[in-house]
Design a protein around this motif. Structure first.
Motif, PDB file in Angstrom:
ATOM      1  N   GLY A 144       0.923  -1.322  -0.146  1.00 43.19           N
ATOM      2  CA  GLY A 144      -0.127   0.043  -0.127  1.00 43.19           C
ATOM      3  C   GLY A 144       0.753   1.192  -0.093  1.00 43.19           C
ATOM      4  O   GLY A 144       0.314   2.179  -0.288  1.00 43.19           O
ATOM      5  N   TYR A 145       2.236   1.161   0.397  1.00 42.18           N
ATOM      6  CA  TYR A 145       2.767   2.366   0.253  1.00 42.18           C
ATOM      7  C   TYR A 145       4.512   1.974   0.121  1.00 42.18           C
ATOM      8  O   TYR A 145       4.768   0.741   0.186  1.00 42.18           O
ATOM      9  N   ASN A 146       5.215   2.979  -0.501  1.00 39.31           N
ATOM     10  CA  ASN A 146       6.580   2.613  -0.468  1.00 39.31           C
ATOM     11  C   ASN A 146       7.321   3.405   0.600  1.00 39.31           C
ATOM     12  O   ASN A 146       7.292   4.528   0.795  1.00 39.31           O
ATOM     13  N   GLN A 147       7.694   2.508   1.530  1.00 35.93           N
ATOM     14  CA  GLN A 147       8.600   3.207   2.691  1.00 35.93           C
ATOM     15  C   GLN A 147       9.633   4.160   2.300  1.00 35.93           C
ATOM     16  O   GLN A 147       9.692   5.306   3.093  1.00 35.93           O
ATOM     17  N   ALA A 148      10.456   3.642   1.263  1.00 40.58           N
ATOM     18  CA  ALA A 148      11.300   4.905   1.089  1.00 40.58           C
ATOM     19  C   ALA A 148      10.857   6.169   0.461  1.00 40.58           C
ATOM     20  O   ALA A 148      11.484   7.298   0.864  1.00 40.58           O
ATOM     21  N   ALA A 149       9.703   6.442  -0.191  1.00 43.19           N
ATOM     22  CA  ALA A 149       8.965   7.629  -0.566  1.00 43.19           C
ATOM     23  C   ALA A 149       8.445   8.242   0.466  1.00 43.19           C
ATOM     24  O   ALA A 149       8.412   9.453   0.819  1.00 43.19           O
ATOM     25  N   LEU A 150       8.065   7.608   1.572  1.00 38.12           N
ATOM     26  CA  LEU A 150       7.646   8.363   3.006  1.00 38.12           C
ATOM     27  C   LEU A 150       8.882   9.017   3.592  1.00 38.12           C
ATOM     28  O   LEU A 150       8.552  10.240   4.044  1.00 38.12           O
TER      29      LEU A 150
END
Ligand SMILES: [Zn+2]
Ligand SMILES: [Zn+2]
Length: 242
Positions: A144-150
């Motif tokens: 559901g999400y890209n942790q590097a992008a966060l």
């Protein structure tokens, strides 16, 4: 007066919904905005002292470069890489929660150490664009999400440089790196990234954001395609390395 009311309301809500440390579970102050207690933070293994000037590997006995960078200076395509923490103990526990337990809100606490590392290394100062290491589409949908992008978004707020997710992509589905040996990791990841909108990176200094660097193979593969697209410099900041 308003402040007093706000504090009172926070205390009341903390009674019903106590704020606990995401790392150790201990109760935290109701007015704290942070999600990790000070004891846990103090226990994080920050990377300090001597590191390889190129890849950032900690060097217990000092020296300029690690064995790999000294013997094969062209092995890694990035210019410099640094990580904020060693991937062990309490920070490891927290990163696993961040990656696999939907605790997206931990990004701000985790990015804090990365921003400190950026500020201590002048070669990060002339960054033009921040680019997170992309996930492949299947894993992104699953998680559901890209942790590097966060993490990249949090870093961007602190250093006032833009983030772009329109440049670097995965082009094929690779096996999860943690299931492979070091040699296999390099082969698995090689040629799995592609640059689109290449004009955006021409003559630009890129800050690549990774979460956990094990062999630096992923960061190097990303740097390779960014350099081929005309980027002047690619420096990497990772959250942790093991
Ligand atoms: Zn704690
Ligand atoms: Zn090195």
């Amino acid at each position: 007066m308003l402040n007093k009311i706000k504090k009172f309301l926070l205390k009341v809500s903390a009674f019903f919904y106590p704020v606990t440390c995401s790392c150790c579970g201990n109760l935290m102050s109701a007015v704290s905005k942070e999600r990790v207690c000070i004891n846990c933070k103090n226990g994080f293994d920050e990377i300090k002292g001597f590191v390889c000037q190129k890849c950032g590997l900690p060097l217990e006995d000092g020296g300029e470069h690690c064995y790999v960078c000294r013997n094969t200076p062209k092995k890694f395509y990035f210019d410099k890489m640094r990580a904020a923490y060693l991937y062990k103990n309490s920070i490891r526990k927290l990163i696993l929660k961040f990656k696999y337990s939907d605790r997206m809100f931990l990004a701000a606490d985790l990015a804090h150490g990365m921003v400190n590392t950026l500020k201590h290394n002048a070669f990060f100062d002339d960054t033009d664009i921040i680019i997170p290491v992309p996930l492949n589409i299947v894993r992104k949908i699953k998680r559901g999400y890209n942790q590097a992008a966060l993490l990249a978004e949090e870093i961007s707020k602190s250093v006032s440089k833009p983030v772009s997710e329109k440049i670097l992509f995965r082009k094929k589905i690779t096996k999860p790196q943690f299931k492979l040996s070091k040699k296999e990791r390099f082969d698995n990841i090689k040629n799995s990234f592609v640059v689109k909108n290449g004009d955006l990176v021409k003559k630009k200094n890129i800050l690549l954001v990774d979460d956990i660097a094990t062999t630096s193979a992923t960061a190097s593969a990303c740097a390779k395609v960014l350099k081929e697209a005309g980027a002047s410099k690619v420096c990497v900041i990772a959250l942790a390395r093991d």
